[in-house]
Scaffold this motif. Structure first.
Motif, PDB file in Angstrom:
ATOM      1  N   LYS A 163       0.482  -1.168  -0.228  1.00 11.55           N
ATOM      2  CA  LYS A 163       0.115   0.287  -0.062  1.00 11.55           C
ATOM      3  C   LYS A 163       0.993   0.831   0.183  1.00 11.55           C
ATOM      4  O   LYS A 163       0.273   2.444  -0.242  1.00 11.55           O
ATOM      5  CB  LYS A 163      -0.587  -0.218   1.143  1.00 11.55           C
ATOM      6  N   ASP A 164       1.972   1.279   0.102  1.00 11.00           N
ATOM      7  CA  ASP A 164       2.947   2.063   0.418  1.00 11.00           C
ATOM      8  C   ASP A 164       3.059   2.582  -1.087  1.00 11.00           C
ATOM      9  O   ASP A 164       3.796   3.626  -0.815  1.00 11.00           O
ATOM     10  CB  ASP A 164       3.876   2.407   1.334  1.00 11.00           C
ATOM     11  N   CYS A 165       3.445   1.793  -2.051  1.00 14.81           N
ATOM     12  CA  CYS A 165       3.562   1.930  -3.199  1.00 14.81           C
ATOM     13  C   CYS A 165       2.847   1.566  -4.064  1.00 14.81           C
ATOM     14  O   CYS A 165       2.906   0.607  -5.609  1.00 14.81           O
ATOM     15  CB  CYS A 165       5.389   1.772  -3.285  1.00 14.81           C
ATOM     16  N   LEU A 166       1.634   1.706  -4.022  1.00 14.50           N
ATOM     17  CA  LEU A 166       0.462   0.721  -4.320  1.00 14.50           C
ATOM     18  C   LEU A 166       0.452   0.645  -5.507  1.00 14.50           C
ATOM     19  O   LEU A 166       0.288   0.063  -6.850  1.00 14.50           O
ATOM     20  CB  LEU A 166      -0.912   1.750  -3.995  1.00 14.50           C
ATOM     21  N   LEU A 167       0.479   1.492  -7.043  1.00 12.85           N
ATOM     22  CA  LEU A 167       0.600   2.645  -7.612  1.00 12.85           C
ATOM     23  C   LEU A 167       1.369   1.643  -9.115  1.00 12.85           C
ATOM     24  O   LEU A 167       1.622   1.016  -9.862  1.00 12.85           O
ATOM     25  CB  LEU A 167       0.921   3.885  -8.135  1.00 12.85           C
ATOM     26  N   PHE A 168       2.925   1.554  -7.909  1.00 12.13           N
ATOM     27  CA  PHE A 168       3.574   0.828  -8.830  1.00 12.13           C
ATOM     28  C   PHE A 168       3.698  -0.415  -8.409  1.00 12.13           C
ATOM     29  O   PHE A 168       3.817  -1.547  -9.688  1.00 12.13           O
ATOM     30  CB  PHE A 168       5.744   1.385  -8.749  1.00 12.13           C
ATOM     31  N   PHE A 169       3.262  -1.479  -7.585  1.00 13.22           N
ATOM     32  CA  PHE A 169       2.330  -2.316  -7.421  1.00 13.22           C
ATOM     33  C   PHE A 169       1.930  -3.019  -8.780  1.00 13.22           C
ATOM     34  O   PHE A 169       1.699  -3.689  -9.415  1.00 13.22           O
ATOM     35  CB  PHE A 169       1.876  -3.040  -6.410  1.00 13.22           C
TER      36      PHE A 169
END
Length: 277
Positions: A163-169
């Motif tokens: 969730k801290d880097c959700l867009l990249f995930f």
């Protein structure tokens, strides 16, 4: 039960609209028979009768050339109608998670060219996927969770872990799909993926895939002979397309090694979780 009835009503209304639109398909040019083409090439007169050209996926070089000519005819004579029908069919397919986007992307390149075709494919993919997201959020959450409990649970867990880097995930999932795109579109609202992140991930993450398909369609519409298909210029063009399509995925993979929490296979064949600091 009410949600299922509502979904069926939406599908029925969209199907009736698309079918009604297809009834107004303009007549295709008549294709002369092989004997007539032979007479034309030799300069001899021949009967002008022939069978109507049909829009179908080619199985040989002759059908490939005929499809290219037919697409150019529709582009020139019926651009507005073809654009409306194409957009409607694309959104119908994407909204209801129907496979077949590659063929439509190829058609986009063949009909509308490399730039307009790519823009159209990216916009329609994003809008259609968002409509699928909203339909799932309104009508299908319970049914999808019941049909695919393990996959939905895994996606929810991975979304929470990243969730801290959700867009990249999400971009990673689009470039290197752990699950099919149609399933990700339907299950995204169940996994509490914000719609803004979802839209960005679809537009950017599917750009390389759309680019390859559209460029294939452009080459399909331009090919005139077998020599054109295997010329050095065409091969260099294919190499450039492959490099441009692989570059975003390589950047996302490099980022994922440092930031994302993903399941990776260990040497003994078991799945383990790994996060590189």
């Amino acid at each position: 039960m009410r949600s299922l009835v509502g979904l069926l009503a939406v599908v029925a209304a969209a199907s009736v609209y698309l079918y009604s639109l297809s009834l107004y398909l303009p007549a295709a040019p008549r294709r002369p028979p092989a004997a007539h083409r032979h007479h034309e090439e030799s300069g001899e007169p021949a009967d002008s009768s022939g069978e109507p050209s049909r829009l179908k996926f080619p199985s040989d070089l002759e059908e490939l050339r005929e499809l290219a000519e037919l697409l150019q005819f529709y582009k020139t004579e019926h651009t507005g109608y073809v654009l409306l029908l194409f957009c409607s069919a694309y959104l119908y397919k994407q909204s209801f998670a129907i496979p077949g986007s590659s063929f439509l992307n190829i058609l986009a390149g063949a009909i509308f060219g490399p730039y307009q075709g790519l823009l159209l494919a990216c916009v329609l993919t994003t809008v259609g996927s968002t409509m699928c997201y909203l339909l799932s959020q309104i009508f299908g959450k319970r049914y999808i969770a019941n049909l695919f409990p393990d996959k939905v649970s895994m996606l929810q867990r991975k979304v929470e872990e990243n969730k801290d880097c959700l867009l990249f995930f999400l971009l990673f999932l689009r470039f290197f799909p752990m699950t099919p795109n149609w399933f990700l579109n339907m299950s995204a609202p169940i996994a509490n993926i914000p719609i803004t992140y979802f839209i960005c991930s679809v537009f950017i993450g599917l750009l390389p895939y759309n680019f390859i398909c559209v460029q294939t369609g452009v080459m399909l519409s331009e090919v005139a002979s077998l020599d054109d298909l295997f010329s050095w210029g065409r091969l260099l063009q294919l190499l450039a397309i492959a490099c441009m399509a692989l570059l975003p995925g390589a950047l996302i993979r490099r980022f994922s090694q440092n930031r994302l929490k993903l399941d990776v296979p260990s040497q003994n064949g078991l799945n383990t979780e790994k996060k590189v600091q």
